[in-house]
Write a protein that holds these residues in place. Sequence first.
Motif, PDB file in Angstrom:
ATOM      1  N   LEU A 108       0.824  -1.207   0.000  1.00  0.00           N
ATOM      2  CA  LEU A 108       0.000   0.000   0.000  1.00  0.00           C
ATOM      3  C   LEU A 108       0.862   1.262   0.000  1.00  0.00           C
ATOM      4  O   LEU A 108       0.527   2.256  -0.661  1.00  0.00           O
ATOM      5  CB  LEU A 108      -0.932   0.001   1.215  1.00  0.00           C
ATOM      6  CG  LEU A 108      -2.073  -1.020   1.198  1.00  0.00           C
ATOM      7  CD1 LEU A 108      -2.830  -0.989   2.515  1.00  0.00           C
ATOM      8  CD2 LEU A 108      -3.030  -0.758   0.035  1.00  0.00           C
ATOM      9  N   LEU A 155      -2.845   7.316  -2.455  1.00  0.00           N
ATOM     10  CA  LEU A 155      -3.567   7.283  -1.187  1.00  0.00           C
ATOM     11  C   LEU A 155      -3.526   8.613  -0.463  1.00  0.00           C
ATOM     12  O   LEU A 155      -4.491   8.974   0.224  1.00  0.00           O
ATOM     13  CB  LEU A 155      -2.967   6.196  -0.280  1.00  0.00           C
ATOM     14  CG  LEU A 155      -3.057   4.759  -0.785  1.00  0.00           C
ATOM     15  CD1 LEU A 155      -2.307   3.835   0.156  1.00  0.00           C
ATOM     16  CD2 LEU A 155      -4.511   4.326  -0.910  1.00  0.00           C
ATOM     17  N   SER A 156      -2.429   9.332  -0.575  1.00  0.00           N
ATOM     18  CA  SER A 156      -2.265  10.585   0.158  1.00  0.00           C
ATOM     19  C   SER A 156      -1.564  11.594  -0.750  1.00  0.00           C
ATOM     20  O   SER A 156      -0.356  11.492  -0.985  1.00  0.00           O
ATOM     21  CB  SER A 156      -1.461  10.350   1.439  1.00  0.00           C
ATOM     22  OG  SER A 156      -1.350  11.524   2.180  1.00  0.00           O
ATOM     23  N   PRO A 196      -7.611  11.911  -3.480  1.00  0.00           N
ATOM     24  CA  PRO A 196      -7.148  10.716  -2.761  1.00  0.00           C
ATOM     25  C   PRO A 196      -7.838  10.582  -1.403  1.00  0.00           C
ATOM     26  O   PRO A 196      -8.514  11.504  -0.936  1.00  0.00           O
ATOM     27  CB  PRO A 196      -5.639  10.953  -2.598  1.00  0.00           C
ATOM     28  CG  PRO A 196      -5.292  11.942  -3.663  1.00  0.00           C
ATOM     29  CD  PRO A 196      -6.497  12.812  -3.824  1.00  0.00           C
ATOM     30  N   LEU A 197      -7.657   9.437  -0.784  1.00  0.00           N
ATOM     31  CA  LEU A 197      -8.271   9.186   0.513  1.00  0.00           C
ATOM     32  C   LEU A 197      -7.854  10.237   1.532  1.00  0.00           C
ATOM     33  O   LEU A 197      -8.681  10.718   2.313  1.00  0.00           O
ATOM     34  CB  LEU A 197      -7.879   7.784   0.997  1.00  0.00           C
ATOM     35  CG  LEU A 197      -8.521   7.287   2.292  1.00  0.00           C
ATOM     36  CD1 LEU A 197     -10.027   7.159   2.114  1.00  0.00           C
ATOM     37  CD2 LEU A 197      -7.916   5.958   2.714  1.00  0.00           C
ATOM     38  N   ASN A 198      -6.586  10.595   1.535  1.00  0.00           N
ATOM     39  CA  ASN A 198      -6.074  11.661   2.403  1.00  0.00           C
ATOM     40  C   ASN A 198      -5.589  12.797   1.505  1.00  0.00           C
ATOM     41  O   ASN A 198      -4.592  12.645   0.803  1.00  0.00           O
ATOM     42  CB  ASN A 198      -4.924  11.147   3.277  1.00  0.00           C
ATOM     43  CG  ASN A 198      -4.432  12.190   4.253  1.00  0.00           C
ATOM     44  OD1 ASN A 198      -5.223  12.891   4.882  1.00  0.00           O
ATOM     45  ND2 ASN A 198      -3.119  12.308   4.402  1.00  0.00           N
TER      46      ASN A 198
END
Length: 350
Positions: free
Chosen positions: A43, A50-51, A106-108
């Motif tokens: 990940l 993701l961030s 993104p997620l963050n």
Amino acid sequence: MTNQKITVVDMKPVKESSRAWKRFKANKRGYYSLWLFIILFGLSLFAELLSNDKPLLVYYENAFYVPILKTYPEITFGGDFATEADYVDPYVKNLLNENGNWAIYPLNPFSYDTINYYNKQPNPAAPSKDNWLGTDDRGRDVFARLIYGFRLSVLFAFVLTVIGVALGVFAGAIQGYFGGRIDLYSQRLIEIWGSMPELYLLIIFASLFEPSILLLIILLSIFGWMGLADYVRAEFLRGRNMEYVKAARALGLSNRAIMFRHLLPNSMTPVITFLPFRISGAILALTSLDFLGLGVPPSTPSLGELLAQGKDNIEAWWLSMSTFVVLVGTLMLLIFIGEALRESLDSRRG
């Protein structure tokens, strides 16, 4: 009557590796730790997805844009400036979400160097719905820096381990196979080299050169191979007088072929066993050097730099606590994997 060549295949190494894998799977703690570490590291390799402070995809006025791969000026989305769009700015966000336009973030929505200028709390800010693990003393998102710092630490440890293993195996193989004066002189040189103060050398080079990942890898690599070389040397010293090595010499095989085709595969047990421990040691070394200010440049995401910020800002408990959990969790996973490997390669176990 025709002559037929019969090839005999030795299935013992295959069976032994199969038994070792079964013994490894039987150790549930090490087996699940391996999978958890693979998932977390996998990940982290996609940290940019993701961030990140840039959207993954933008739909604006019947056209698609990919800001994560390409730089777009603010005027592209109806802004006022010809410079790169600041996607964290509420004004730009409104432009991307009005009149049927949309953006996928993104997620963050923070990168490791993104400063949250719109946070109402003073820095370092406590965890909130925007910054899940708070911010550091410069307003950068702690969760993003942990993701990127974890990836950097593991990749650094992998590179350092590969170089150390290669140098250690080569040096130990030369000493153990040839023995005699080569072994004697090499041991004295290793003793002299190992007695040099590694930390002082790092301090001297850090003051002479600009800190960088490459400099750290070079400095730590020239010291990190000696411990493994002793184990490989012992295995070669034990195996060089065995019957299959004498038979290989009688058949006319070269020293290189005997060393790396016959002796090395039978001497890999200590190398494989110590791999997780060497990786954890490299992660701890990088974290310690960064904590002391001798590691990577200040702008680089680092677990050690976050720990140093936690020391300087005792009231900001989220800095030291979150970094401590990530660091200790990573080291525990690697230790569990190493213990399982050590038990699985022990042929005395059922």
